[in-house]
Design an enzyme around this catalytic site. Structure first.
Site, PDB file in Angstrom:
ATOM      1  N   SER A 295      45.696  52.787  40.959  1.00  0.00           N
ATOM      2  CA  SER A 295      44.893  51.859  40.162  1.00  0.00           C
ATOM      3  C   SER A 295      44.985  50.486  40.798  1.00  0.00           C
ATOM      4  CB  SER A 295      45.437  51.764  38.739  1.00  0.00           C
ATOM      5  OG  SER A 295      46.609  50.949  38.701  1.00  0.00           O
ATOM      6  N   ASP A 296      43.975  49.656  40.625  1.00  0.00           N
ATOM      7  CA  ASP A 296      44.167  48.252  40.963  1.00  0.00           C
ATOM      8  C   ASP A 296      45.246  47.725  40.015  1.00  0.00           C
ATOM      9  OD1 ASP A 296      43.962  45.739  42.072  1.00  0.00           O
ATOM     10  OD2 ASP A 296      41.776  45.744  42.092  1.00  0.00           O
ATOM     11  N   CYS A 297      45.848  46.584  40.363  1.00  0.00           N
ATOM     12  CA  CYS A 297      47.067  46.202  39.648  1.00  0.00           C
ATOM     13  C   CYS A 297      46.777  45.808  38.204  1.00  0.00           C
ATOM     14  CB  CYS A 297      47.809  45.136  40.425  1.00  0.00           C
ATOM     15  SG  CYS A 297      48.374  45.844  41.994  1.00  0.00           S
ATOM     16  N   ALA A 299      45.183  47.699  36.189  1.00  0.00           N
ATOM     17  CA  ALA A 299      43.875  48.229  35.775  1.00  0.00           C
ATOM     18  C   ALA A 299      43.999  49.261  34.654  1.00  0.00           C
ATOM     19  CB  ALA A 299      43.132  48.826  36.964  1.00  0.00           C
TER      20      ALA A 299
END
Ligand SMILES: *[C@@H]1O[C@H](CO)[C@@H](O)[C@H](O)[C@H]1NC(C)=O
Ligand SMILES: *[C@@H]1O[C@H](CO)[C@@H](O)[C@H](O)[C@H]1NC(C)=O
Ligand SMILES: *[C@@H]1O[C@H](CO)[C@@H](O)[C@H](O)[C@H]1NC(C)=O
Ligand SMILES: *[C@@H]1O[C@H](CO)[C@@H](O)[C@H](O)[C@H]1NC(C)=O
Ligand SMILES: *[C@@H]1O[C@H](CO)[C@@H](O)[C@H](O)[C@H]1NC(C)=O
Ligand SMILES: *[C@@H]1O[C@H](CO)[C@@H](O)[C@H](O)[C@H]1NC(C)=O
Ligand SMILES: *[C@@H]1O[C@H](CO)[C@@H](O)[C@H](O)[C@H]1NC(C)=O
Length: 591
Positions: A295-297, A299
């Site tokens: 995941s993006d941080c 997210a």
């Protein structure tokens, strides 16, 4: 003979001891000096990787399993499994951002290649590959030296740079889906250790792991009240297929990328990290993706906290694990997976599915076969980081990327006459930091445009013109005075990270503050036509300069990396012939 031999062994052992005493060595699992590991089938390098992963997962408790679902994965000492940091960055060189690279021990810097938008402007796929290759090698060098805690790099950024105001457009190969796809393929092959043509290492081995991000339709950070966490991109199926997906499809299929990152934003209402169609049906199913999905941080947290898409935190956990995401950058899965299992929203098999992808990656990187220094890439030492070869490549890339937008009356190149006097003006003339763009690291060397030009000309004067690129107060009189006295004038203007960056989009394409007035005043006052150098990732509107006969030459230099100053001086003095106006850059001067 025997005695001499044994002395030699003692000396070698001593040297080895000293080397190890200096650094802790790279972290790894399955240390053969630990008798326990002999009984672990997952440590048996002769077995097929998928069998080893199955064995490993079967030995983990539920709590141990959950601990491994976040970017900072702790060690499991009872199984001699080391800690692992999933988050490292290497957009255009091994970066100081992310959490996996220390840069505070025996290795303090790495080669900083130009920001991607400039490298892409070379349209040179072999160059893109060689840069990826150099970064992969430096990454291994850093790991072998014990200065890294992971080998998974969250690059390249291959989002389509459709909105020219986007603060992160500088990180991408631009707005063209084909170019972005080719860039992705070559960069990924380079960093992962495959050949330029795509021949892969045996048994899925990886020199370092690349990650195509941000999946998908992501090109807004923070603009006019819209931010990336809340943004819901409305994308037609056709636009998705024609524009946003091709670079990702190429990255996965032709590049064989081992990682994908799902983006913060929603697409047509569905958060990317919770989108089964996107992650599982499309990427794994249709494209055959076989790596891990991060995941993006934070997210995952925003799916509940900001977007309200998930009613409970446990719903967000279930949404992403069932959609096909494997590792959470952040700590949300560590906090809420146990309760999600207890509430029967998540099955242990959902967790095992993710762990399977995660441990496969770590094994493909060779981190479960004993000491990596004795394995396939073990001979890549710290001397491969910032090697002369890589520094030369950074210079080559800067020279090939920089574009000559205008050269009326063939003002450039200057002849190398020492007797000439030169004035250098502008807030970007005496800084090397601006060259690096974002997601930078610590460069091997620093050199400014001013310093590089001074190597060619004995009589150089300099004034910053404005203290910062926002140019709220321009010292027009001072700059005009210097310009009048010199034979030639180089203005080094444009943007930097205060104007365009992550979490900050621009609202227009003008040069900031009084830059335009400064440029035209200096040009007006100068003896002959001046040279305008622009540092910027996103485009700027310079229609005022295009038709001004006193602005003889315009060079676009993106953010040209650690060797950018030297590259510009070589171009200005004719030691390198730059690329000229490309179709892609027509838009910069006639928006
Ligand atoms: C693995 O075992 C070796 C030898 O006992 C030990 O030095 C090392 O710290 C262990 N690693 C982990 C991560 O437990
Ligand atoms: C180096 O950085 C790592 C991780 O960023 C940190 O844990 C460690 O304490 C630092 N070491 C020193 C000597 O500062
Ligand atoms: C996207 O569509 C939804 C539903 O039609 C709408 O509420 C939203 O405002 C649209 N977003 C944008 C950015 O146009
Ligand atoms: C310029 O400087 C260099 C070295 O500092 C010197 O060799 C050269 O003669 C100088 N040229 C002129 C024209 O002053
Ligand atoms: C360039 O900037 C440095 C500080 O970053 C400063 O020490 C130096 O004097 C400046 N050079 C000139 C010619 O002003
Ligand atoms: C380059 O400049 C940066 C910022 O001023 C500094 O932190 C770094 O140590 C310099 N690197 C070298 C190799 O001089
Ligand atoms: C201009 O930029 C400088 C340096 O980034 C900053 O300190 C200053 O506040 C800015 N001025 C304005 C008016 O935004």
């Amino acid at each position: 003979m025997g005695e001499v031999h044994s002395h030699r062994i003692k000396i070698l052992l001593l040297i080895e001891f000293l080397v190890y005493a200096e650094s802790n060595g790279p972290p790894y699992s399955c240390d053969s000096s630990n008798p326990l590991t002999k009984s672990f089938r997952f440590c048996d390098a002769k077995l097929p990787i998928n069998k080893r992963v199955q064995d490993l997962i079967s030995r983990l408790t539920l709590d141990e399993k959950i601990s491994q679902l976040v970017n900072t994965a702790p060690a499991i000492p009872r199984l001699n499994i080391s800690a692992y940091q999933w988050w490292s960055e290497a957009l255009h060189g091994v970066s100081r951002h992310g959490k996996g690279i220390r840069f505070n021990g025996s290795i303090a810097s790495a080669t900083m290649f130009p920001q991607v938008i400039l490298t892409a402007a070379s349209f040179d796929a072999s160059l893109w590959y060689r840069i990826g290759q150099a970064i992969g090698e430096e990454a291994r060098g850093v790991y072998n030296a014990g200065e890294a805690m992971g080998m998974t790099f969250w690059a390249p950024n291959i989002n389509i740079f459709r909105d020219p105001r986007w603060g992160r457009g500088q990180e991408t190969p631009g707005e063209d889906p084909l170019v972005a796809g080719e860039y992705a393929v070559t960069y990924v092959r380079g960093i992962q250790g495959d050949s330029f043509e795509g021949t892969q290492l045996k048994d899925g081995h990886l020199k370092a792991s690349a990650c195509c991000k941000h999946f998908t339709a992501h090109d807004l950070d923070n603009w006019n009240g819209f931010d990336r966490y809340m943004f819901d991109a409305n994308v037609t199926k056709q636009d998705l297929a024609d524009t946003y997906q091709p670079p990702f499809k190429s990255c996965v299929q032709k590049g064989q990328a081992s990682g994908i990152m799902c983006a913060y934003n929603r697409v047509n209402g569905v958060p990317n990290c919770a989108d089964y169609d996107l992650l599982t049906t499309t990427a794994r199913g249709q494209w055959g993706f076989n790596g891990y999905i991060a995941s993006d941080c934070d997210a995952v947290a925003i799916i509940h906290d900001n977007q309200g898409y998930a009613k409970l935190p446990e719903d967000a956990v279930a949404d992403v694990l069932k959609a096909g995401m494997d590792v959470n950058c952040g700590s949300y899965l560590m906090k809420y997976t146990k309760s999600a299992v207890e509430k029967k929203k998540v099955l242990e098999s959902d967790i095992d599915r993710a762990l399977n992808n995660l441990f496969l990656m770590r094994m493909r990187l060779g981190l479960f076969n004993g000491d990596p220094k004795k394995l396939e890439f073990g001979n890549i030492g710290p001397d491969h980081v910032c090697s002369q070869k890589h520094q030369d490549l950074a210079l080559e890339a800067a020279k090939k990327g920089i574009v000559l937008l205008k050269n009326s009356a063939n003002l450039l190149p200057f002849s190398k006459i020492n007797a000439m006097s030169l004035t250098v003006i502008g807030p970007n003339a005496n800084t090397s930091q601006t060259f690096l763009g974002n997601y930078e690291g610590f460069p091997c060397k620093n050199i400014t445009v001013l310093q590089a030009l001074q190597k060619y000309v004995n009589h150089t004067t300099y004034h910053e013109g404005c203290s910062f690129v926002n140019c709220t107060n321009a010292a027009i009189d001072k700059a005009v005075h210097l310009a009048k006295e010199a034979d030639y004038v180089v203005l080094v203007m444009g943007l930097d990270q205060t104007q365009e960056r992550e979490k900050h989009d621009r609202t227009d394409l003008e040069l900031p503050g009084n830059q335009e007035i400064l440029i035209t005043s200096v040009a007006q006052a100068a003896k002959g036509p001046v040279i305008l150098v622009l540092l910027c990732g996103g485009p700027v509107d310079i229609s005022f300069a295009k038709g001004n006969p006193k602005i003889g030459s315009i060079l676009w230099a993106g953010y040209p990396g650690e060797a950018g100053g030297t590259a510009l001086a070589e171009i200005i003095f004719g030691d390198h012939n730059p690329g000229t106006l490309q179709l892609q850059h027509l838009k910069i001067i006639s928006p």
